[in-house]
Design a protein around this motif. Structure first.
Motif, PDB file in Angstrom:
ATOM      1  N   GLU A 186      -3.424  -9.317   5.634  1.00  0.00           N
ATOM      2  CA  GLU A 186      -3.916 -10.649   5.289  1.00  0.00           C
ATOM      3  C   GLU A 186      -3.968 -10.851   3.778  1.00  0.00           C
ATOM      4  N   ALA A 187      -4.189  -9.780   3.020  1.00  0.00           N
ATOM      5  CA  ALA A 187      -4.376  -9.876   1.572  1.00  0.00           C
ATOM      6  C   ALA A 187      -3.125 -10.377   0.847  1.00  0.00           C
ATOM      7  N   ASP A 188      -1.944  -9.883   1.272  1.00  0.00           N
ATOM      8  CA  ASP A 188      -0.735 -10.267   0.538  1.00  0.00           C
ATOM      9  C   ASP A 188       0.351 -10.865   1.424  1.00  0.00           C
ATOM     10  N   GLY A 189       0.062 -11.033   2.710  1.00  0.00           N
ATOM     11  CA  GLY A 189       1.043 -11.617   3.617  1.00  0.00           C
ATOM     12  C   GLY A 189       2.107 -10.644   4.079  1.00  0.00           C
ATOM     13  N   GLY A 190       2.034  -9.400   3.619  1.00  0.00           N
ATOM     14  CA  GLY A 190       3.006  -8.380   4.030  1.00  0.00           C
ATOM     15  C   GLY A 190       2.493  -7.606   5.222  1.00  0.00           C
ATOM     16  N   ASN A 191       2.761  -6.305   5.215  1.00  0.00           N
ATOM     17  CA  ASN A 191       2.336  -5.436   6.306  1.00  0.00           C
ATOM     18  C   ASN A 191       1.589  -4.236   5.755  1.00  0.00           C
ATOM     19  N   LYS A 192       0.847  -3.573   6.626  1.00  0.00           N
ATOM     20  CA  LYS A 192       0.109  -2.363   6.273  1.00  0.00           C
ATOM     21  C   LYS A 192      -0.029  -1.511   7.532  1.00  0.00           C
ATOM     22  N   ILE A 193      -0.554  -0.301   7.360  1.00  0.00           N
ATOM     23  CA  ILE A 193      -0.826   0.546   8.507  1.00  0.00           C
ATOM     24  C   ILE A 193      -2.322   0.840   8.585  1.00  0.00           C
ATOM     25  N   GLY A 194      -2.763   1.171   9.783  1.00  0.00           N
ATOM     26  CA  GLY A 194      -4.122   1.636  10.032  1.00  0.00           C
ATOM     27  C   GLY A 194      -4.019   2.851  10.930  1.00  0.00           C
ATOM     28  N   VAL A 195      -5.006   3.742  10.848  1.00  0.00           N
ATOM     29  CA  VAL A 195      -4.957   4.995  11.598  1.00  0.00           C
ATOM     30  C   VAL A 195      -6.252   5.196  12.375  1.00  0.00           C
ATOM     31  N   THR A 196      -6.123   5.600  13.624  1.00  0.00           N
ATOM     32  CA  THR A 196      -7.251   6.064  14.421  1.00  0.00           C
ATOM     33  C   THR A 196      -6.969   7.510  14.793  1.00  0.00           C
ATOM     34  N   LEU A 197      -7.899   8.398  14.443  1.00  0.00           N
ATOM     35  CA  LEU A 197      -7.773   9.807  14.811  1.00  0.00           C
ATOM     36  C   LEU A 197      -8.712  10.084  15.976  1.00  0.00           C
ATOM     37  N   ASN A 198      -8.129  10.424  17.122  1.00  0.00           N
ATOM     38  CA  ASN A 198      -8.886  10.805  18.315  1.00  0.00           C
ATOM     39  C   ASN A 198      -8.922  12.327  18.348  1.00  0.00           C
ATOM     40  N   ILE A 199     -10.126  12.873  18.179  1.00  0.00           N
ATOM     41  CA  ILE A 199     -10.285  14.305  17.964  1.00  0.00           C
ATOM     42  C   ILE A 199     -11.111  14.915  19.094  1.00  0.00           C
TER      43      ILE A 199
END
Length: 139
Positions: free
Chosen positions: A86-99
Motif C-alpha cells: 500500500e505504501a508505494d503501490g508495488g509489491n512486498k512479501i510477508g512471512v509466517t513461521l509455523n514452529i
C-alpha cells in the motif's frame, strides 16, 4: 564486510517466468509466476525464500535450545506471501513461521521461538523490512 564463512551462488534468467540454477547445479528449476500462470509447473522466488528461511530459522531454534541445554525436536514451516504494498503501490512479501517444538512447554516454546528469531540470519536480514509472524506450538 564481516569475515565470510562461505558463499552460495545462483543465477536467475528471465525473472519470475524464467529459470534459476545454483552454481553447483543442485538447484536447477523452471520458474512460474503463480499470480499469472496457473497451468505450468515450476517454483517461484517466494517458495525458494520459504525453503531457505524455514531451514535457517529451524537451525537457529535448535542452536538456541542447545545453548539453553534444552533437548527438543522441531519442525518449521515458512509461509511466504506475495502481497500488494500500500505504501508505494508495488509489491512486498510477508512471512509466517509455523514452529512445532517437541519437548517444550507452551511458555518455553514461545521463549525459544523468540530467541531464535533474534539470532536467525534470515530474521536479521528481514527485520524492519518484512513483517514476520511467529506461530510457536508445543507438541
Amino acid at each position: 564486510m564481516s569475515e565470510v564463512i562461505f558463499t552460495s551462488s545462483a543465477t536467475a534468467k528471465n525473472g519470475r517466468d524464467g529459470h534459476v540454477k545454483s552454481d553447483d547445479g543442485l538447484i536447477d528449476l523452471n520458474l512460474v509466476n503463480p499470480a499469472s500462470n496457473k497451468d505450468d509447473k515450476g517454483s517461484n522466488p517466494e517458495q525458494l525464500f520459504a525453503a531457505g528461511y524455514a531451514a535457517c530459522y529451524d537451525g537457529a531454534l535448535n542452536l538456541v535450545a542447545k545453548q539453553k541445554k534444552k533437548e527438543i525436536k522441531s519442525e518449521t514451516n515458512a509461509e511466504v506471501s506475495f502481497m500488494k504494498d500500500e505504501a508505494d503501490g508495488g509489491n512486498k512479501i510477508g512471512v509466517t513461521l509455523n514452529i512445532n517444538i517437541e519437548g517444550a512447554s507452551p511458555e518455553e516454546a514461545e521463549e525459544l521461538a523468540e530467541s531464535a528469531h533474534q539470532v536467525c540470519p534470515y530474521s536479521k536480514a528481514t527485520r524492519g523490512n518484512v513483517e514476520v509472524k511467529l506461530n510457536p506450538k508445543a507438541v
